[in-house]
Design a protein around this motif. Structure first.
Motif, short mmCIF file in Angstrom:
data_model
loop_
_atom_site.label_atom_id
_atom_site.label_comp_id
_atom_site.label_asym_id
_atom_site.label_seq_id
_atom_site.Cartn_x
_atom_site.Cartn_y
_atom_site.Cartn_z
N GLU A 18 7.93 16.91 -37.58
CA GLU A 18 8.35 17.86 -37.24
C GLU A 18 10.08 17.94 -37.75
N ARG A 19 10.56 17.02 -39.04
CA ARG A 19 11.10 16.46 -38.75
C ARG A 19 11.23 16.59 -40.83
N ASP B 219 8.81 4.17 -36.28
CA ASP B 219 9.54 6.02 -36.04
C ASP B 219 10.91 6.07 -37.19
N THR C 82 6.84 13.54 -34.53
CA THR C 82 7.84 13.75 -33.91
C THR C 82 8.14 13.49 -36.36
#
Length: 225
Positions: free
Chosen positions: A117-118, A50, A114
């Motif tokens: 999407e960023r 992440d 995630t």
């Protein structure tokens, strides 16, 4: 007074400002990581799952310049993450299409939703006409998403979870044109993690010529001959 290093990237001011900001955010995130994060393979991939660690800015500029030099129309990015390096690739492809004609895309891969999407947010900020329209983001398991609809490839940028690096490359090798370039980040600092991949590329029977470029932590440049 020394002159600033030249920047080869042809783009509007708002894109340069965006890239500078994202690279600074990446440096801040990287500085907060344990000092052994690159040298220790144990737990590396879980640690990075992440994290916002972009390809170094000087490496991005080199890959952009290389893509322009070889007239790359179709590029595969194995490991898109937050989409920073993808902006450089899309700008290069867009410029090449404007000058050379034809069709082309940056096929970008990302497993983590995630991060995808960023990345989309960053591309939208850069601009649909200059960046987003040149990107085909394939979200999910790249060993599945790269099986179909792959054009002849001019360049591969590989910065991905080590266990799937060699299988991903082998999946794409039939689509590499003669003279296509494969770039691998951290080929010195992550040589242990990438051992199978580097052994394959450097084998006398592999059909590649190889050069380790002296960027921070190493950048491998392999040419399919």
């Amino acid at each position: 007074m020394s002159t600033p290093a030249p920047n080869p990237v042809v783009a509007p001011d708002h894109i340069h400002a965006l890239l500078n900001r994202l690279h600074q955010e990446s440096l801040t995130q990287e500085a907060a990581l344990p000092s052994t994060y690159l040298s220790s393979p144990e737990g590396f991939d879980d640690l990075m799952r992440d994290k916002f660690i972009a390809l170094d800015q000087d490496k991005c500029q080199f890959v952009y310049q290389l893509a322009r030099a070889i007239g790359a129309r179709n590029i595969v990015e194995i490991g898109t993450s937050f989409g920073v390096s993808t902006i450089y690739l899309a700008l290069a492809v867009g410029s090449n299409l404007d000058h050379l004609g034809g069709e082309g895309k940056v096929i970008a891969t990302e497993k983590e939703h995630t991060k995808a999407e960023r990345a989309r947010q960053h591309w939208k900020e850069a601009g649909d006409s200059l960046v987003t329209r040149h990107i085909d983001l394939r979200e999910g398991d790249l060993l599945e998403t790269l099986k179909n609809n792959i054009p002849q490839i001019d360049l591969i940028l590989l910065d991905i979870w080590a266990p799937v690096a060699l299988p991903a490359l082998k999946l794409l090798e039939p689509r590499l044109r003669s003279g296509a370039v494969v770039i691998i980040d951290n080929s010195i600092s992550s040589a242990t993690r990438y051992k199978e991949l580097l052994d394959h590329l450097r084998s006398p029977t592999s059909g590649y010529t190889n050069l380790t470029l002296p960027y921070s932590n190493g950048l491998e440049m392999c040419v399919k001959v």
